[in-house]
Design a protein around this motif. Sequence first.
Motif, PDB file in Angstrom:
ATOM      1  N   VAL A   1      26.733  51.188  40.741  1.00  0.00           N
ATOM      2  CA  VAL A   1      26.266  50.067  39.920  1.00  0.00           C
ATOM      3  C   VAL A   1      26.771  50.246  38.497  1.00  0.00           C
ATOM      4  O   VAL A   1      27.280  49.308  37.861  1.00  0.00           O
ATOM      5  CB  VAL A   1      24.723  49.984  39.924  1.00  0.00           C
ATOM      6  CG1 VAL A   1      24.247  48.901  38.988  1.00  0.00           C
ATOM      7  CG2 VAL A   1      24.191  49.777  41.327  1.00  0.00           C
TER       8      VAL A   1
ATOM      9  N   HIS B   1      18.556  39.871  42.693  1.00  0.00           N
ATOM     10  CA  HIS B   1      19.454  40.848  43.306  1.00  0.00           C
ATOM     11  C   HIS B   1      19.387  42.203  42.590  1.00  0.00           C
ATOM     12  O   HIS B   1      19.925  43.176  43.079  1.00  0.00           O
ATOM     13  CB  HIS B   1      20.900  40.335  43.418  1.00  0.00           C
ATOM     14  CG  HIS B   1      21.603  40.111  42.138  1.00  0.00           C
ATOM     15  ND1 HIS B   1      22.537  39.130  41.969  1.00  0.00           N
ATOM     16  CD2 HIS B   1      21.531  40.721  40.940  1.00  0.00           C
ATOM     17  CE1 HIS B   1      23.013  39.153  40.751  1.00  0.00           C
ATOM     18  NE2 HIS B   1      22.415  40.118  40.103  1.00  0.00           N
TER      19      HIS B   1
ATOM     20  N   ASP C   1      23.291  47.200  49.168  1.00  0.00           N
ATOM     21  CA  ASP C   1      22.628  47.574  47.916  1.00  0.00           C
ATOM     22  C   ASP C   1      21.486  48.555  48.142  1.00  0.00           C
ATOM     23  O   ASP C   1      21.083  49.264  47.231  1.00  0.00           O
ATOM     24  CB  ASP C   1      22.111  46.330  47.201  1.00  0.00           C
ATOM     25  CG  ASP C   1      21.619  46.642  45.799  1.00  0.00           C
ATOM     26  OD1 ASP C   1      22.419  47.189  45.025  1.00  0.00           O
ATOM     27  OD2 ASP C   1      20.447  46.377  45.499  1.00  0.00           O
TER      28      ASP C   1
ATOM     29  N   HIS D   1      21.945  50.786  45.081  1.00  0.00           N
ATOM     30  CA  HIS D   1      21.063  50.512  43.954  1.00  0.00           C
ATOM     31  C   HIS D   1      20.809  51.754  43.114  1.00  0.00           C
ATOM     32  O   HIS D   1      20.517  52.821  43.626  1.00  0.00           O
ATOM     33  CB  HIS D   1      19.726  49.957  44.439  1.00  0.00           C
ATOM     34  CG  HIS D   1      18.755  49.745  43.320  1.00  0.00           C
ATOM     35  ND1 HIS D   1      18.921  48.746  42.391  1.00  0.00           N
ATOM     36  CD2 HIS D   1      17.643  50.415  42.939  1.00  0.00           C
ATOM     37  CE1 HIS D   1      17.937  48.813  41.503  1.00  0.00           C
ATOM     38  NE2 HIS D   1      17.156  49.816  41.804  1.00  0.00           N
TER      39      HIS D   1
ATOM     40  N   LEU E   1      27.208  44.975  45.758  1.00  0.00           N
ATOM     41  CA  LEU E   1      25.815  45.077  45.322  1.00  0.00           C
ATOM     42  C   LEU E   1      25.038  43.834  45.695  1.00  0.00           C
ATOM     43  O   LEU E   1      23.849  43.888  45.975  1.00  0.00           O
ATOM     44  CB  LEU E   1      25.773  45.277  43.808  1.00  0.00           C
ATOM     45  CG  LEU E   1      26.592  46.459  43.323  1.00  0.00           C
ATOM     46  CD1 LEU E   1      26.663  46.467  41.805  1.00  0.00           C
ATOM     47  CD2 LEU E   1      25.980  47.741  43.818  1.00  0.00           C
TER      48      LEU E   1
END
Lengths: 573, 192, 223
Positions: free
Chosen positions: A403, A320, A394, A398, A388
Motif C-alpha cells: 500500500v 476500500h 486487499d 492492507h 488494493l
Amino acid sequence: MAETLAEVQKQEVHGHDHDHHDQGFVSKYIFSTDHKIIAMQYLFTGMLMGVIGGYMAYVFRMQLAFPGISVPGFGQVSPGEYNSLITNHGSIMIFWVAMPVLIAAFGNYLIPLMIGADDMVFPRINRLSFQVFFISSVVLLLSLFVEGGGFGGAWTSYPPLSASGDYNLTQLGASLWLIAVALEFVAFLLGGINFITTLMNSRAPGMKAYDIPMVCWMIVIASILFMLSVGPLLAGAVMLLFDQTLNTGFYDPARGGDPILWQHLFWFFGHPEVYVVLLPAIGITVDVMATFSRKKLFGYKLVLYTAVATGVLSFFVWAHHQFIAGIDPRMANVFTVTTLLISVPIAEMLFVMIATLYGGSITLTTPMLWALAFLAEFLIGGVTGIFLGASGADIYFHDTYFVLAHFHYTFFPIAIIGTFCAFTYWFPKMFGKMMNETLGKIHFWGTIIPFNFIFIPLFVLGMGGQHRRIYNFEHFPEIAGPEYFQLRQIATIALLIMLAFQVVFFFNVVMSWWKGEKAGKNPWKANTLEWTTESPPPHGNWPVEELPTVYRGPYEYGHPDREEDYWPQNLPG
Amino acid sequence: MAHARPIATTRSATGIPTPRLAVWWILASEVVIFGGLLGAYLMHRIGHPEWAEAASHTQTWIGAVNTFVLLTSSFTAVLAHQAAEKGKGKEAAKLLAFTILGALTFLVIKSYEWTIEIMAGYTITANTFWSFYYTAAGLHALHVIAGAIIMGFIAVDAYRGRELHRVEIIGIYWHFVDVVWIFLFPLLYIAK
Amino acid sequence: MLELVQASTYAADIDRLILFIGVIVGVWFLLAEGIFFWLIWKFRAKPGERTQYLDGTEKNVKKWITIPHALVLVCDVFILVGAVSVWYDVKQQLPDADSTIRVIGQQWAWTFQHPGADNELDTSDDIFTVNDLHVEVEKTYHFQLESRDVLHSFSVPVFRLKQDAIPGRSITGWFTPTRTGEHDVQCSEICGIGHGVMAARIHIEDANTHAAWITRSSAATTP
Ligand code: HEA
Ligand code: HEA
Ligand code: CUA
Ligand SMILES: [Cu+2]
C-alpha cells in the motif's frame, strides 16, 4: 446594481495606476493582496515544509535500514518519535506540500493570469486564506515540540488511539495536530471559494468554458471536490477534539460512540482528497505536454469530462480503505465495484495524454521531462491501486508496504514530479529568468532514478509481508532476515542519493534567479494568456487598457491555417 | 493601502454577481459540514433507541419559541433585502437591526435553556446524545453569532447607503442558518 | 523475491488472485508504457517538420480512446469476479468450526484464549496464553476478535489473513491451517508506541503435538 458595478469599475481603474508603486516591504510582500505574491508565499512555505517532510523521511528511513543507530542530524529514534515522524511526514507531505503548492500556489498564480484577469475576485479573502494556512503550519510545527512530543497516531488519526492521551501518550501534541489540520482545511475552503468564483465569473471577454486552460479547470474541479468532501471531516474533527479535551464519547464504544464513524468521515474526505491533488498535477502535465509536443490536446472535452467523472465517482469508493476494518463484508463488494470502475476515467485521461504525443514534435526540455516522468511513474501507482481495490487481494495487502509503495508511486509523481514540472515550466514567468537546462536535467535524473530505487524495494517488502508503521522489525522474525534488510538499505541509500541531488535544484534556482538569462514574454512559444504579459507580470498583470480578449482555445498548436506552429489565445483573426 | 477592487471582481461571465455566487458556494461547504454532523447523529440515534430517554429531557417549548424567533428574523432579513433593492439604505439598516435583535434573542433564550439543562446534570459528557446535542446546537449558535456580527457591519454600511448589494448576501446566509435550525429542532427536540 | 509460505486453505486463492490481477494490469501497463516511449522516440522534434493537427474528436481517431476504454471495463469485470469470489470465501461465509478460539488485542500484546481439552470456549479449562497461539493443522477454526483499548489488527501473513479488532465488538472469522510450523502474528493497525513490538507467534501443530500441548498447559493452569 449595474450602476454600482460601473462606478466601482471606474474607481478601480484609477486606483490601479498610482496605487502600488510606493509600498513598503511589509505591505508589499507580507500583507499583499496581489495573487502573485500570495502564490509565492504559498510556494515558499510549501517548499520549506517539503524540505522538513523530506528530512523526516530521511530520519525514519535511516532508522528502518539501520535500526538503533544514532541518525546524523537527529540522534537515536525512539518508538514514540518514530510514530510521530511518520505521522507528521504524511500529514506535511499531503496537507502542507501537495495541496499548498499544487492548488494554492499554482492556482493563485495561474488562474488570474490564464483567464486574463488582474487578480482574484476576493483578494482579501485570498490573503486571509494564506494567513490561516501560515498559522496552521506554525501550529503543526509547534506540536512537535510540546510535552510528550508530536502526535504519533498516523495521518489517519484513528480513534480511540487519537481520542485519548491515555492511549497515545501525546495529549497536547494530538490536539495541536488536529487543530492544525482543521485550520489548514479552513484555509483551503477560503482559497477554494476564490478559485471557483474567479474562474466562473472573471474570465477575459471571449473566453468560453472550453477555452479555459486545463490546469485552471483541474484546480477548480479539485477545489470543488475538496469543498464537498471535507465538511463531514471538519464536523468529525470537532467531535474528535471534544473527545480529546472535554472527554466526550463520540468515538468511545463504551459510551455509545463508534470508532468506525471516524474512519467513514475520514475516508469520505480522504479518497476524494487523493484526486484533489491528482487533478491539478494532471492539468499541469497536460499543459506542459501540449506545449512541448506542439500538439492540440487529444480530446479536450474528454479530459474535462473524465475529470468530472473521477470526481463524482470518488465520493463512492471511500470504504476500500476499510475492507478489513470491521465493516459489513457485503458492503465491501459494493466498494470493490466502484473502486474498479474509477480505473476507467483515469485510464482514459492517461490515454489522452499519451495520444497527444502522436504526430507531435517533442522537445525534451526539463519541464517536459518532468511531465513525461509523471505519466510513466504514475502508471505504476495507478495499476497497483487495482490490487488494493480488489477486496480479496486487499485482505493480504492492507497496511503492508505494498500500500505504501502504491501511494508513494501516486503521490510522489503528483506532489514532487508535478511540482517540479510546474516550477520549471513557469519559472521564467515567475522570476523573469530562464533556468539552467543542464542543471535541470542533472536534477531530473538524480531524482527520478533514485525514486524508483526507493519504492520498488518497498513493493517487494510489502509482498513479503512487511507491515506499516513499525519502527524496528526485529520483533517479527519472518520479516527481519538479511534479504529484508538489504532491500530496506537499498531504499534508504537511494533516498540519500535523491536528497543529495536536491541541492542541485536549489543551487539552480538561486543561480538562475540571480544570473539567469532573461526570459522574455513567451520563451516556450505557448498559447495561454500568461505568456502575453511581461515576465514577471506587473501588479494588475496587464496594463488596464491591455487586458486580453480571447479568440480561441489554449491548445492551437500546428494549426494548418497558420505559418507559425502556435496561435496565442489573444490574437485576433 | 487603498482597497482597490480588482477589475476581476467587476466581471460576471456567468451573469450572476460574484458575491452571490460566492455565498452559494460557501453554503454548499456548510451544508456538508452540518450534513456530516447530522448524518452521524442520525446513524447513532437509530442504533441507540435508548437515547429517546435522554432526548425527552430537552426543553421542547423553548426550542419551539426559538424556532419562531429565528423565522421572524429571517422575515425581517427578507424585508431588508427588499428595502436595499429599492435603494433605501436607512430602512434596510433598521430591518437588519431587527434581524440582529432576533439573533440576540435566540442566543439569550439558548443560554437560558442550556443553563437549565446543565443545572439538571445534562452536560456535554452526560451521554453521547447530549454530546451531539451540544455540539450540533453549539456549531449552529456559532453561525448565529458570526452572522449577527457580519450583519452589524453591513447594517452600518447600509445606513450610509454603501454596499447595498451585501444586504442580499447576508440574507441568503441568514436563511441558511435558519434552515439548519429547522433540521436541528425536530431531530434533537421532537424525536423522542 | 521474498517467498512467504502458504499455510491456510485460502492463502493459495489469494495468491492466485494477486497473480491474475498482476497479469491483467501488467499487460496494460507494459502496453501503455511501450506505446508511450515509442511515441516519444518516433515523434521527437526534427527540424522543419510540422505537427499534425488532430483533436481527437473525429470518429476514426477517437477509436484509439474508446476501444481501450471498453477493454478496460471488460478487464475490470474479470478482476471484480475474481476479487469478490475470494472475498466471499474468506470473509462472507463461515464454514463449520472444529474449534473456536478468542483473540484479544490490547496495548501491546495479544492474549489468546484456547478452548482447552473440552473444546468449549469460556469453560474452566480454557488455556490463556500471551503472544503464543497454538492451533492444530487441518482443523477449521473460528476466531472471535476483540480489543480492550484501541484498534489493533490481527494479521497472520502466512494465512493471508487480516482483520481489525475493535473495542466494544467481537468479530468472528475463520481459518484452516494446512501445514505445520511456527510463524509471525502481526498487529497491523497502529496502536501507540508499542505497535512495533506487538508481535506474537502462531504454532501450527500436528494432532499429537497439539494434544500434548493441551495436556501440558491444562496441567499448568489447573489450580
Ligand atoms: C493521489 C494519490 C492516490 C491516487 C491517485 C490513488 C489511486 C488509486 N488508489 Fe490509492 N491510496 C492512496 C493514494 C492514492 N491512490 C493513499 C495515500 C492510500 C493509503 C492511505 C493510508 O492508508 O495511509 C491509498 C490506498 C488505497 C487503497 C487502500 C489500501 C489499504 O489500505 O488496504 C486502495 C484500495 O482500493 C486504493 C486504490 C486505488 C485505486 C483503485 C486508484 C485508482 O485511482 C487508480 C486508477 C489508475 C489506473 C488503474 C492506471 C491507469 C489504467 C490503466 C493503465 C488501464 C489498465 C487498468 C485496468 C485494466 C484496471 N488505494
Ligand atoms: C505527498 C505525499 C508524500 C511524499 C512526497 C512522500 C515522500 C517520501 N516518503 Fe512518505 N508518506 C506519505 C506521503 C508522502 N511521502 C504518507 C501519507 C505516509 C503515511 C503516514 C502514516 O502512515 O501515517 C508516508 C509514509 C512513509 C513511510 C512509511 C513509514 C511507516 O509506515 O513506518 C515511508 C518509509 O519509507 C516513507 C518514505 C518516503 C520517502 C523516502 C519519500 C521521499 O520521496 C521524500 C523525498 C523528499 C523530497 C525529494 C523532498 C523534495 C522537496 C523539495 C525539494 C521541495 C520542492 C518544492 C518546490 C519546488 C515548491 N513515507
Ligand atoms: Cu496493536 Cu498495533
Ligand atoms: Cu482511496
